[in-house]
Structure formats: structure tokens, C-alpha cells
Design a protein around this motif. Structure first.
Motif, PDB file in Angstrom:
ATOM      1  N   UNK A 227       0.838  -1.201   0.000  1.00  0.00           N
ATOM      2  CA  UNK A 227       0.000   0.000   0.000  1.00  0.00           C
ATOM      3  C   UNK A 227       0.870   1.246   0.000  1.00  0.00           C
ATOM      4  N   UNK A 228       0.300   2.358  -0.459  1.00  0.00           N
ATOM      5  CA  UNK A 228       1.013   3.616  -0.453  1.00  0.00           C
ATOM      6  C   UNK A 228       1.384   4.076  -1.847  1.00  0.00           C
ATOM      7  N   UNK A 229       1.934   5.292  -1.968  1.00  0.00           N
ATOM      8  CA  UNK A 229       2.317   5.828  -3.280  1.00  0.00           C
ATOM      9  C   UNK A 229       3.341   4.962  -3.997  1.00  0.00           C
ATOM     10  N   UNK A 230       4.304   4.431  -3.248  1.00  0.00           N
ATOM     11  CA  UNK A 230       5.275   3.499  -3.825  1.00  0.00           C
ATOM     12  C   UNK A 230       4.721   2.090  -3.617  1.00  0.00           C
ATOM     13  N   UNK A 231       3.961   1.621  -4.592  1.00  0.00           N
ATOM     14  CA  UNK A 231       3.122   0.444  -4.381  1.00  0.00           C
ATOM     15  C   UNK A 231       3.739  -0.875  -4.827  1.00  0.00           C
ATOM     16  N   UNK A 252      11.915   0.477  -3.943  1.00  0.00           N
ATOM     17  CA  UNK A 252      10.484   0.746  -3.924  1.00  0.00           C
ATOM     18  C   UNK A 252      10.160   1.732  -5.031  1.00  0.00           C
ATOM     19  N   UNK A 253       9.034   1.549  -5.712  1.00  0.00           N
ATOM     20  CA  UNK A 253       8.663   2.470  -6.786  1.00  0.00           C
ATOM     21  C   UNK A 253       7.157   2.452  -7.014  1.00  0.00           C
ATOM     22  N   UNK A 254       6.700   3.443  -7.755  1.00  0.00           N
ATOM     23  CA  UNK A 254       5.289   3.559  -8.114  1.00  0.00           C
ATOM     24  C   UNK A 254       5.065   2.934  -9.482  1.00  0.00           C
ATOM     25  N   UNK A 255       4.133   1.997  -9.560  1.00  0.00           N
ATOM     26  CA  UNK A 255       3.798   1.399 -10.844  1.00  0.00           C
ATOM     27  C   UNK A 255       2.992   2.358 -11.717  1.00  0.00           C
ATOM     28  N   UNK A 256       2.549   3.465 -11.118  1.00  0.00           N
ATOM     29  CA  UNK A 256       1.741   4.436 -11.847  1.00  0.00           C
ATOM     30  C   UNK A 256       2.572   5.593 -12.387  1.00  0.00           C
ATOM     31  N   UNK A 257       3.471   6.118 -11.550  1.00  0.00           N
ATOM     32  CA  UNK A 257       4.258   7.294 -11.962  1.00  0.00           C
ATOM     33  C   UNK A 257       5.718   6.949 -12.234  1.00  0.00           C
ATOM     34  N   UNK A 258       6.175   5.760 -11.814  1.00  0.00           N
ATOM     35  CA  UNK A 258       7.536   5.241 -12.046  1.00  0.00           C
ATOM     36  C   UNK A 258       8.607   5.902 -11.186  1.00  0.00           C
ATOM     37  N   UNK A 276      14.615   8.734  -7.244  1.00  0.00           N
ATOM     38  CA  UNK A 276      14.564   9.221  -8.629  1.00  0.00           C
ATOM     39  C   UNK A 276      13.143   9.662  -8.948  1.00  0.00           C
ATOM     40  N   UNK A 277      13.027  10.539  -9.939  1.00  0.00           N
ATOM     41  CA  UNK A 277      11.708  11.056 -10.311  1.00  0.00           C
ATOM     42  C   UNK A 277      11.124  10.221 -11.452  1.00  0.00           C
ATOM     43  N   UNK A 278       9.987  10.689 -12.007  1.00  0.00           N
ATOM     44  CA  UNK A 278       9.290   9.926 -13.040  1.00  0.00           C
ATOM     45  C   UNK A 278      10.099   9.761 -14.310  1.00  0.00           C
ATOM     46  N   UNK A 279      11.123  10.615 -14.493  1.00  0.00           N
ATOM     47  CA  UNK A 279      12.001  10.503 -15.662  1.00  0.00           C
ATOM     48  C   UNK A 279      13.240   9.663 -15.378  1.00  0.00           C
ATOM     49  N   UNK A 280      13.368   9.170 -14.152  1.00  0.00           N
ATOM     50  CA  UNK A 280      14.544   8.381 -13.793  1.00  0.00           C
ATOM     51  C   UNK A 280      15.713   9.199 -13.316  1.00  0.00           C
ATOM     52  N   UNK A 281      15.544  10.523 -13.193  1.00  0.00           N
ATOM     53  CA  UNK A 281      16.644  11.385 -12.749  1.00  0.00           C
ATOM     54  C   UNK A 281      16.714  11.421 -11.223  1.00  0.00           C
TER      55      UNK A 281
END
Length: 286
Positions: A227-231, A252-258, A276-281
Motif C-alpha cells: 500500500x502507499x504511493x510506492x506500491x 520501492x517504486x510507483x507502478x503508476x508514476x515510475x 529518482x523522479x518519473x524521468x529516472x533522474x
């Protein structure tokens, strides 16, 4: 920083097959045939950490904080070595299992079903024979593969396993090759809400290619949902040739925002999260 070298796996190749393919309709039992475990019980979707631009590079994990996306790259390499094991040395049995969903079994009686078919996707000719036997409490699975032509071999038990009658949990044991018919990889899996909620790959090979103790034995990669943003998460436990001890890594990562984060004390030399952010940076963790 320490290098992390996975013993016995030399290169990360571009994927020949992709785990992010369409899900198989494995639960449908229109003809009252024995239902197969889901394809994802053997191969989860590594797509969030796939990057074919890395094809041909060493799997030595070297953290470089000068790279703008070093945190994600490090995480991708940790995951990539397991992806490589499934789609190179174990490509044939994995592809053979995937092909089974396109065929219907024959009821042989005595609670035994059998699938027989040719395996697509290879220049060589492989034939698969998959059996499923209902024992009352579980289903026992055996995959036999035969090859004709160059490098031919007779029927070989390439993997076996079992699944609970409800189809929501089980395990696989994949053997190395017809030349070395010994257990190489164990996969334990559980399904919840129509998708794989937990799966663990464990390296169980006793001896390496030189017949020495395989130092990578007992290394594992565990995938799960939370559960949580990093799902989603990976827990990696692997042998480090430099320190000669096992190291632990949490991703841990988000399957929605990456976007995501990684914690690896042996490589970052701290106990902090590295994000890292949604762009992998790389970004500062909140």
C-alpha cells in the motif's frame, strides 16, 4: 564504491521475449480442462526497469553519483541480472511455458492432463510436453522438452513445480540444462486480486561452470505489492565478490508514476534512501 558482480551471469542482453506481454487468460476453464498457473508466476513484469540501451554491458554494479540517473540505473542493474537469467540461459523453458497457453490439454485419465506442442520463437526445433496431475491437495507440474537438429537432445525434464488447487500459490524449480540437469532457480509465488502479489526468485545452483561452489547460491530477488504511493518493491539479497559477504538492497517504486527510491548500505555507504523522479533522474528524497 564496491562492485557487485553476479557470479555465473556475464552479460545483460536485450530481451528476446518480454515479460510485459499481454496477460494470459489462464484462469478460463471453458472446456473443464485443468487450468494452468498464470504465466506471471514464472516471469513477472520487469518492464519498469528495462532499458535495452544497456545490452552488452557488464552486470557489475558500479554506483556513480556523477550520473544524473544513477539511483535508477543502479536499481535497474540489480533487477536486470535476474531478468537476464530468465531470458538467456533459461529462455527455452520460459518460452515453452508461455507457449502452453495457446494449446488445450488432453485428459489422460487418472487426474492427469497433458499438453504437447512445438515451441515458437527459436531457429531450432523444440517440442514441449507439459503434464499436470491433480493429487487432491495440489497440482503437480512437469515440463519435458525435446530438441532435434544441431545440439539435439532427448526428452528432458526442464522444470517442475506445484500449485494449490485454487491456483493462487505455488512454486517452480528450473533445471540448468540437458547437459547439467540440476536445479538452478526456484520460484515461489502467490496471487491476490487476479495478479501476482508476491514472487521470489532464489538461486539454488550448488556448483558453478567450473564445478566449484557457486558463491551466488541462496541469493534471491523478491517482488511484492504494498500500500502507499510506492506500491511495488524488490528485495535483493546477493553475494558481493569484493566483500565476500551477502548484501541487501531494497527498491520501492510507483507502478503508476515510475518514481522510486533505493536503499543499499554497502554501495551508497549510508542507510539513507536514494530517490529518482518519473524521468529516472536523481532527486532529493522527501
Amino acid at each position: 564504491m564496491n562492485n557487485w558482480r553476479v557470479y555465473g551471469i556475464l552479460l545483460v542482453f536485450a530481451l528476446v521475449f518480454t515479460a510485459s506481454c499481454e496477460n494470459s487468460d489462464d484462469d478460463t476453464d471453458l472446456d473443464n480442462n485443468l487450468a494452468l498457473p498464470p504465466y506471471e508466476s514464472m516471469v513477472i513484469d520487469f518492464g519498469d526497469f528495462a532499458d535495452n540501451s544497456n545490452a552488452g554491458k557488464s552486470t557489475a554494479l558500479v554506483y556513480d553519483n556523477k550520473e544524473p540517473n544513477g539511483n535508477w540505473v543502479f536499481s535497474r542493474l540489480v533487477v536486470g541480472v535476474w531478468n537476464t537469467a530468465l531470458f538467456t540461459s533459461l529462455a527455452v523453458p520460459v518460452a515453452s511455458f508461455k507457449s502452453s497457453f495457446a494449446h488445450s490439454p488432453v485428459d489422460l485419465g487418472d487426474n492427469l492432463w497433458q499438453w504437447t506442442y512445438s515451441v515458437d520463437g527459436f531457429t531450432s526445433e523444440y517440442t514441449a510436453r507439459l503434464t499436470g496431475e491433480v493429487t487432491g491437495e495440489e497440482v503437480l507440474w512437469n515440463m519435458y522438452i525435446t530438441k532435434v537438429g544441431i545440439g539435439a537432445f532427448g526428452e528432458f525434464l526442464w522444470f517442475s513445480g506445484s500449485s494449490n488447487m485454487d491456483g493462487n500459490s505455488g512454486h517452480w524449480i528450473l533445471n540448468e540444462s540437458p547437459e547439467k540437469p540440476l536445479a538452478m532457480l526456484r520460484i515461489d509465488w502467490e496471487r491476490s486480486n487476479d495478479e501476482i502479489g508476491n514472487i521470489r526468485y532464489t538461486w539454488v545452483r550448488e556448483l558453478d561452470e567450473q564445478e566449484n561452489d557457486d558463491l551466488f547460491k541462496d541469493s534471491y530477488l523478491k517482488y511484492g505489492l504494498q500500500d502507499g504511493p510506492l506500491n511495488a518493491y524488490f528485495d535483493a539479497h546477493a553475494y558481493d565478490e569484493n566483500t565476500e559477504v551477502f548484501s541487501d538492497i531494497r527498491i520501492e517504486w510507483s507502478r503508476d508514476t515510475y518514481l522510486g527510491r533505493v536503499r543499499a548500505a554497502d554501495y551508497f555507504q549510508d542507510e539513507e534512501w536514494h530517490c529518482w523522479d518519473a524521468n529516472g533522474d536523481d532527486v532529493q528524497c522527501e
